[in-house]
Design a protein around this motif. Sequence first.
Motif, PDB file in Angstrom:
ATOM      1  N   GLN A 201      11.894  -5.891  -1.140  1.00 45.68           N
ATOM      2  CA  GLN A 201      12.241  -5.593   0.251  1.00 45.68           C
ATOM      3  C   GLN A 201      12.020  -4.114   0.526  1.00 45.68           C
ATOM      4  N   ASP A 202      11.731  -3.797   1.783  1.00 51.95           N
ATOM      5  CA  ASP A 202      11.539  -2.405   2.202  1.00 51.95           C
ATOM      6  C   ASP A 202      12.408  -2.128   3.416  1.00 51.95           C
ATOM      7  N   GLY A 203      12.996  -0.945   3.454  1.00 47.25           N
ATOM      8  CA  GLY A 203      13.805  -0.541   4.602  1.00 47.25           C
ATOM      9  C   GLY A 203      13.894   0.966   4.668  1.00 47.25           C
ATOM     10  N   ARG A 204      14.752   1.446   5.538  1.00 47.83           N
ATOM     11  CA  ARG A 204      14.925   2.887   5.654  1.00 47.83           C
ATOM     12  C   ARG A 204      16.360   3.197   6.042  1.00 47.83           C
ATOM     13  N   ILE A 205      16.778   4.404   5.681  1.00 48.47           N
ATOM     14  CA  ILE A 205      18.095   4.903   6.053  1.00 48.47           C
ATOM     15  C   ILE A 205      17.858   6.200   6.812  1.00 48.47           C
ATOM     16  N   GLY A 206      18.300   6.251   8.063  1.00 43.54           N
ATOM     17  CA  GLY A 206      18.208   7.491   8.833  1.00 43.54           C
ATOM     18  C   GLY A 206      19.545   8.199   8.773  1.00 43.54           C
ATOM     19  N   ILE A 207      19.580   9.391   8.231  1.00 46.93           N
ATOM     20  CA  ILE A 207      20.848  10.094   8.023  1.00 46.93           C
ATOM     21  C   ILE A 207      20.741  11.540   8.465  1.00 46.93           C
ATOM     22  N   THR A 208      21.900  12.143   8.691  1.00 46.36           N
ATOM     23  CA  THR A 208      21.970  13.588   8.819  1.00 46.36           C
ATOM     24  C   THR A 208      22.843  14.090   7.683  1.00 46.36           C
TER      25      THR A 208
ATOM     26  N   LYS B 183      21.287  18.349   9.072  1.00 43.08           N
ATOM     27  CA  LYS B 183      19.860  18.279   8.751  1.00 43.08           C
ATOM     28  C   LYS B 183      19.393  16.829   8.790  1.00 43.08           C
ATOM     29  N   LEU B 184      18.345  16.553   9.566  1.00 39.21           N
ATOM     30  CA  LEU B 184      17.831  15.190   9.680  1.00 39.21           C
ATOM     31  C   LEU B 184      16.980  14.830   8.475  1.00 39.21           C
ATOM     32  N   VAL B 185      17.301  13.691   7.859  1.00 38.09           N
ATOM     33  CA  VAL B 185      16.563  13.243   6.676  1.00 38.09           C
ATOM     34  C   VAL B 185      16.312  11.738   6.802  1.00 38.09           C
ATOM     35  N   ASP B 186      15.078  11.312   6.541  1.00 42.25           N
ATOM     36  CA  ASP B 186      14.745   9.892   6.470  1.00 42.25           C
ATOM     37  C   ASP B 186      14.664   9.492   5.007  1.00 42.25           C
ATOM     38  N   VAL B 187      15.253   8.369   4.647  1.00 46.20           N
ATOM     39  CA  VAL B 187      15.180   7.851   3.285  1.00 46.20           C
ATOM     40  C   VAL B 187      14.502   6.485   3.330  1.00 46.20           C
ATOM     41  N   ARG B 188      13.321   6.376   2.744  1.00 43.09           N
ATOM     42  CA  ARG B 188      12.634   5.088   2.657  1.00 43.09           C
ATOM     43  C   ARG B 188      13.118   4.369   1.413  1.00 43.09           C
ATOM     44  N   VAL B 189      13.499   3.117   1.561  1.00 42.06           N
ATOM     45  CA  VAL B 189      14.089   2.348   0.457  1.00 42.06           C
ATOM     46  C   VAL B 189      13.172   1.188   0.095  1.00 42.06           C
ATOM     47  N   SER B 190      12.887   1.044  -1.201  1.00 42.78           N
ATOM     48  CA  SER B 190      12.093  -0.080  -1.698  1.00 42.78           C
ATOM     49  C   SER B 190      12.837  -0.722  -2.852  1.00 42.78           C
ATOM     50  N   THR B 191      13.008  -2.055  -2.794  1.00 43.70           N
ATOM     51  CA  THR B 191      13.658  -2.767  -3.893  1.00 43.70           C
ATOM     52  C   THR B 191      12.636  -3.666  -4.585  1.00 43.70           C
ATOM     53  N   LEU B 192      12.835  -3.859  -5.885  1.00 38.78           N
ATOM     54  CA  LEU B 192      11.920  -4.691  -6.681  1.00 38.78           C
ATOM     55  C   LEU B 192      12.727  -5.452  -7.729  1.00 38.78           C
ATOM     56  N   PRO B 193      12.636  -6.795  -7.753  1.00 34.64           N
ATOM     57  CA  PRO B 193      13.360  -7.560  -8.782  1.00 34.64           C
ATOM     58  C   PRO B 193      12.839  -7.224 -10.184  1.00 34.64           C
ATOM     59  N   SER B 194      13.748  -7.112 -11.141  1.00 36.23           N
ATOM     60  CA  SER B 194      13.352  -6.896 -12.535  1.00 36.23           C
ATOM     61  C   SER B 194      14.230  -7.773 -13.419  1.00 36.23           C
ATOM     62  N   SER B 195      13.963  -7.768 -14.702  1.00 37.20           N
ATOM     63  CA  SER B 195      14.685  -8.662 -15.615  1.00 37.20           C
ATOM     64  C   SER B 195      16.171  -8.337 -15.699  1.00 37.20           C
ATOM     65  N   ALA B 196      16.542  -7.077 -15.458  1.00 40.29           N
ATOM     66  CA  ALA B 196      17.946  -6.678 -15.589  1.00 40.29           C
ATOM     67  C   ALA B 196      18.625  -6.472 -14.244  1.00 40.29           C
ATOM     68  N   GLY B 197      17.968  -6.840 -13.154  1.00 45.39           N
ATOM     69  CA  GLY B 197      18.528  -6.621 -11.827  1.00 45.39           C
ATOM     70  C   GLY B 197      17.480  -6.011 -10.910  1.00 45.39           C
ATOM     71  N   GLU B 198      17.904  -5.569  -9.740  1.00 43.55           N
ATOM     72  CA  GLU B 198      16.960  -4.996  -8.771  1.00 43.55           C
ATOM     73  C   GLU B 198      16.814  -3.491  -8.978  1.00 43.55           C
ATOM     74  N   ARG B 199      15.565  -3.066  -9.075  1.00 44.74           N
ATOM     75  CA  ARG B 199      15.265  -1.632  -9.097  1.00 44.74           C
ATOM     76  C   ARG B 199      15.172  -1.133  -7.657  1.00 44.74           C
TER      77      ARG B 199
ATOM     78  N   MET C 223      14.194   5.309  -3.698  1.00 47.16           N
ATOM     79  CA  MET C 223      14.433   5.919  -2.389  1.00 47.16           C
ATOM     80  C   MET C 223      13.570   7.163  -2.261  1.00 47.16           C
ATOM     81  N   ARG C 224      12.666   7.157  -1.297  1.00 41.33           N
ATOM     82  CA  ARG C 224      11.815   8.334  -1.038  1.00 41.33           C
ATOM     83  C   ARG C 224      12.436   9.149   0.080  1.00 41.33           C
ATOM     84  N   ILE C 225      12.654  10.426  -0.180  1.00 42.66           N
ATOM     85  CA  ILE C 225      13.307  11.298   0.792  1.00 42.66           C
ATOM     86  C   ILE C 225      12.244  12.033   1.594  1.00 42.66           C
ATOM     87  N   LEU C 226      12.290  11.851   2.910  1.00 37.87           N
ATOM     88  CA  LEU C 226      11.338  12.509   3.805  1.00 37.87           C
ATOM     89  C   LEU C 226      12.114  13.523   4.642  1.00 37.87           C
ATOM     90  N   ASP C 227      11.912  14.785   4.338  1.00 35.71           N
ATOM     91  CA  ASP C 227      12.606  15.860   5.047  1.00 35.71           C
ATOM     92  C   ASP C 227      11.848  16.142   6.339  1.00 35.71           C
TER      93      ASP C 227
END
Length: 494
Positions: A181-188, A192-208, A211-215
């Motif tokens: 799944q892909d999403g984003r978190i818009g935060i201050t 300071k305004l910061v965008d955080v792009r979130v990507s999840t990926l299933p793995s054998s031990a759980g979801e990885r 989070m990419r931080i875009l200043d």
Amino acid sequence: MPIVDLPYAFARKHGFVLLSEENGRIAVAMRSGADPVMLLEVRRYLNMPFDVQMADDKQFDAYLSDHYAMDGSAAAMADAFDPDGDNRDLLTADLPTADDLLDSADDAPAIRLINGIIAEAVRQGVSDIHIEPYETGLVVRMRVDGVLQERLRMPPHVAPVVVSRIKVMARLDIAERRIPQDGRIGITLGGKLVDVRVSTLPSSAGERVVMRILDKDNSFISLDLLGMSDNARQVMAEALAEPNGIILVTGPTGSGKTTTLYAGLKELNDGTRNILTVEDPVEYAVEGVGQTQVNAKVGMTFAAGLRAILRQDPDVVMVGEIRDRETAEIAVQAALTGHLVLSTVHTNDAIGAITRMRDMKIEPFLLASTLRAVIAQRLVRRLCQSCREPVQADGSVASLLGFDKGTIVYQAKGCEACKNTGYQGRIGVFEAIRIDDTIRKLINSGGDESLIARHAFMNQPSLNSAARKLVRAGETTPEEAVRISRRESVDENG
């Protein structure tokens, strides 16, 4: 006796923040225009004498962000995390898109842990946060200056709670753990305004989770601040001045291609042009530029988006990436019909971009007539100027870089200024090709890469020679230069 800090919500609302403590007396910054009556409340809260220092709005915001964003508390929060408490119920509480992380009054350990991790990452200039579950534990790694560093290690049963909370913040489906799944978190964060792009990926031990931080402060960088050589800067400026054609920026993932494209758009964004983009995803919102998001689920591909925005009377078009033949063909047609097209391709060097376009079955005569410039780039870590050490290049390093044995180069050491890494930030390495009549003829006649390169780099530095120049200037280490150099080209003049 330890000093009781002012709550963040109080500090931001009323305009007071602790600055320092020395010999039992502390300094408090007071924002211009703050109500002096609130000094009584500060005095009551601190229960000790203090000195007041006035600060304008900009300086106060900097004090606020520095003091509260970086308190080194993420590790302590991780230690205090209690997975047996009733924290799971708290995970369903949603956050507003622009909620200020530092102002969170919720003391749930999972929330405080994630807030602390993101706050520290932003403060330290981290580009990516990796949340990695393994059978032995949950590992948090952060990418600083292109290098991953492990920051936290927690018990394995913490993973589902932490991952679920991140998914709630990014508005993802917390019940779905089988697909990415892909999403984003818009935060201050401290204003300071910061965008955080979130990507999840299933793995054998759980979801990885990554989070990419875009200043957003970096979205308005100009060409002059990219670190281009005079030659590369001139090539880019001349290409941007063209009324039509294609400008390509090439390099691996994470080499700063998008930043260069945005810098080019900033140069063109003077209010007299209609500038439209199609991106995957839209990384930075730019005032005055129409930006469209790719959405493959509904058929909104690069090709479909590009075809649509050409009906919107654009002067300048930016395509996030040319990935396939259809997108390449539409980009070429757009350039032929009077548009300036900026885009990226994934190749190792500037000449490779020409070959890549050929591989997409673009006719050589069309490519020759539309291509204006190709910029290839890499990022290398910049040496800390406070602690770098001069050494003589040994035989292997000298031969790899084409230096004389014993040439003075610099190596990383580490000090307090660079947090003992030996490096501070990164610097761009560029090669730029201006498509002149000779290169046009070579492309049209199907000339191979070596013939085009021989002419292109007759008066322009290649990636290798640009990297070697940075080594000689003490900006980076030989190891960093070797990492981005093509081994077969070390005999080029540098």
